[in-house]
Design an enzyme around this catalytic site. Structure first.
Site, short mmCIF file in Angstrom:
data_model
loop_
_atom_site.label_atom_id
_atom_site.label_comp_id
_atom_site.label_asym_id
_atom_site.label_seq_id
_atom_site.Cartn_x
_atom_site.Cartn_y
_atom_site.Cartn_z
N TYR A 197 -41.84 16.78 13.72
CA TYR A 197 -40.66 17.08 12.92
C TYR A 197 -39.69 15.91 12.80
O TYR A 197 -38.71 16.01 12.07
CB TYR A 197 -39.92 18.29 13.51
CG TYR A 197 -39.51 18.16 14.96
CD1 TYR A 197 -38.39 17.43 15.35
CD2 TYR A 197 -40.28 18.75 15.96
CE1 TYR A 197 -38.03 17.30 16.68
CE2 TYR A 197 -39.94 18.63 17.30
CZ TYR A 197 -38.81 17.90 17.65
OH TYR A 197 -38.47 17.78 18.98
N ARG A 254 -31.79 12.04 21.58
CA ARG A 254 -32.91 12.38 22.43
C ARG A 254 -34.12 11.56 22.01
O ARG A 254 -34.79 11.87 21.04
CB ARG A 254 -33.21 13.89 22.34
CG ARG A 254 -34.52 14.29 23.00
CD ARG A 254 -34.67 15.79 23.13
NE ARG A 254 -34.58 16.52 21.89
CZ ARG A 254 -35.59 16.67 21.02
NH1 ARG A 254 -36.75 16.09 21.22
NH2 ARG A 254 -35.41 17.40 19.93
N HIS A 281 -38.16 17.42 23.36
CA HIS A 281 -37.18 18.40 23.84
C HIS A 281 -37.52 18.81 25.27
O HIS A 281 -36.66 18.84 26.14
CB HIS A 281 -37.18 19.62 22.92
CG HIS A 281 -36.27 20.71 23.36
ND1 HIS A 281 -34.90 20.62 23.29
CD2 HIS A 281 -36.54 21.92 23.91
CE1 HIS A 281 -34.36 21.73 23.77
NE2 HIS A 281 -35.33 22.53 24.16
#
Length: 376
Positions: A280, A267, A271
């Protein structure tokens, strides 16, 4: 038939963690005895069409993100980086196969011919669902993590009981494999030997949790424990994904039981548009996966095959722009729902209780009009 490029490599050692792969990140064609027989029809022309598909859905994704940033959509789940996984599998399906997606399979919906307006309707909040599933043999996008796998298991059981030659396929991410629903779906599918393909897009991140926190081994190994036939494939290799999906579909159609594909991809974006992956995720990891871009490797391979890349990119850009224009037109012409629509399709038929709730809500809304008039 797809010809072997001058950079053909047959020396790679598979190793225990190797993926099934046909075209590497640099565009080199590799021997893959397990998958090669399933894509003998994919010549340069067919690969060019797959490239156009991937360019188009990358533009679709960018447009969806832009529309959300402009306040036209409430949310959007980007697919950037997962184009090969979605196009390769989506183009492998037959028209009567039924799809149960998660919330990120915009590319699979594109393969199914879902209209731009229908794709955006739910994300705008203009309708509880986007399209009629039976018109395109694809369920609406599922927000609840993993729930669609149970729907797929039930549908596939029905296909088996009906003696149908069709199959079902369900899409989900690596994080969903930690949900009980996915395990239960595999139990039912295996127990009834249902014609169902579980397609896991392992994009390395379940929101902010890395895949290492989902499993200490390979996700496909979990499926093997339930008795499913498994394929672990390079999810950024569109030809390999198509081949693995065709192989899995052939397996389930013969009554051999369900199958599981783990497509390793990444990805590249957030998200959803409500997420900030820089909080993160290491930038070096993003850079590493950018070098494995699914579009770049197809372009490199086609260049090695002698395709006219300038002409191909013009065709791809034209198709992508047409799709983006359709999305923008859909947004500007999409009507807002009426408040009374809240009570539509809640039950199969109206009844006294629903009528009472509708009446109460209308009186509640009218009370604001009375208050405004009294203070004017």
């Amino acid at each position: 038939m797809l010809t072997v490029s001058p950079t053909f490599d047959s020396t790679a050692d598979p190793g225990p963690d190797a993926l099934l792969q046909i075209v590497g990140p640099d565009g080199t064609r590799h021997l893959c005895p397990e998958l090669d027989p399933w894509v003998t029809d994919i010549d340069a022309d067919a690969l060019e069409n797959l490239y156009i598909d991937m360019v188009s859905i990358r533009r679709l994704d960018a447009e969806g993100t832009a529309l959300q940033r402009q306040g036209e959509l409430g949310l959007w789940a980007p697919l950037l980086g997962q184009e090969a996984a979605q196009i390769g599998s989506g183009r492998a399906l037959e028209n009567d196969d039924f799809i149960f997606p998660s919330y990120r399979e915009h590319g699979v919906a594109y393969c199914r011919g879902v209209a731009p307006s229908d794709l955006l309707r739910m994300w705008r909040g203009a309708a509880p669902s986007g399209w009629n599933p039976y018109e395109v043999n694809m369920a609406n996008q599922q927000i609840v993590i993993g729930a669609q796998t149970l729907h797929a298991a039930g549908y596939a059981m029905g296909l088996r009981f009906d003696g149908s030659s069709a199959a079902a396929i369900t899409y989900f991410g690596d994080g969903a494999t930690s949900q009980g629903d996915v395990s239960e779906a595999m139990v039912f599918a295996a127990s009834y030997q249902s014609p169902l393909v579980f397609f896991c897009q392992n994009n390395q991140w379940a929101i902010s949790e890395p895949v290492a926190r989902q499993t200490t081994g390979h996700i496909a190994d979990r499926a093997a424990g339930f008795g499913l036939a498994t394929w672990r494939v390079d999810g950024n290799d569109v030809i390999a994904v198509m081949a693995a999906t065709r192989a899995a579909l052939a397996h389930v159609r013969t009554g051999s039981g369900p199958a599981f594909i783990e497509a390793l991809t990444y990805r590249m974006g957030a998200h959803t548009t409500a997420d900030d992956p820089t909080r993160y995720r290491d930038a070096l990891e993003l850079e590493e996966w950018a070098a494995k871009d699914p579009l770049d490797r197809v372009a490199a391979h086609l260049d090695g095959l002698g395709s006219d890349m300038n002409a191909l990119k013009v065709r791809a850009d034209d198709a992508a722009e047409k799709l983006a224009a359709g999305l923008r037109e859909a947004i500007t012409s999409m009507p807002d729902p009426e408040v009374s629509d809240l009570f539509a399709h809640v039950y199969s038929h109206d009844h006294a209780g629903l009528d009472e709730q509708r009446d109460f809500h209308q009186r509640y809304l009218r009370s604001f009009e009375s208050t405004a008039e009294a203070t004017a």
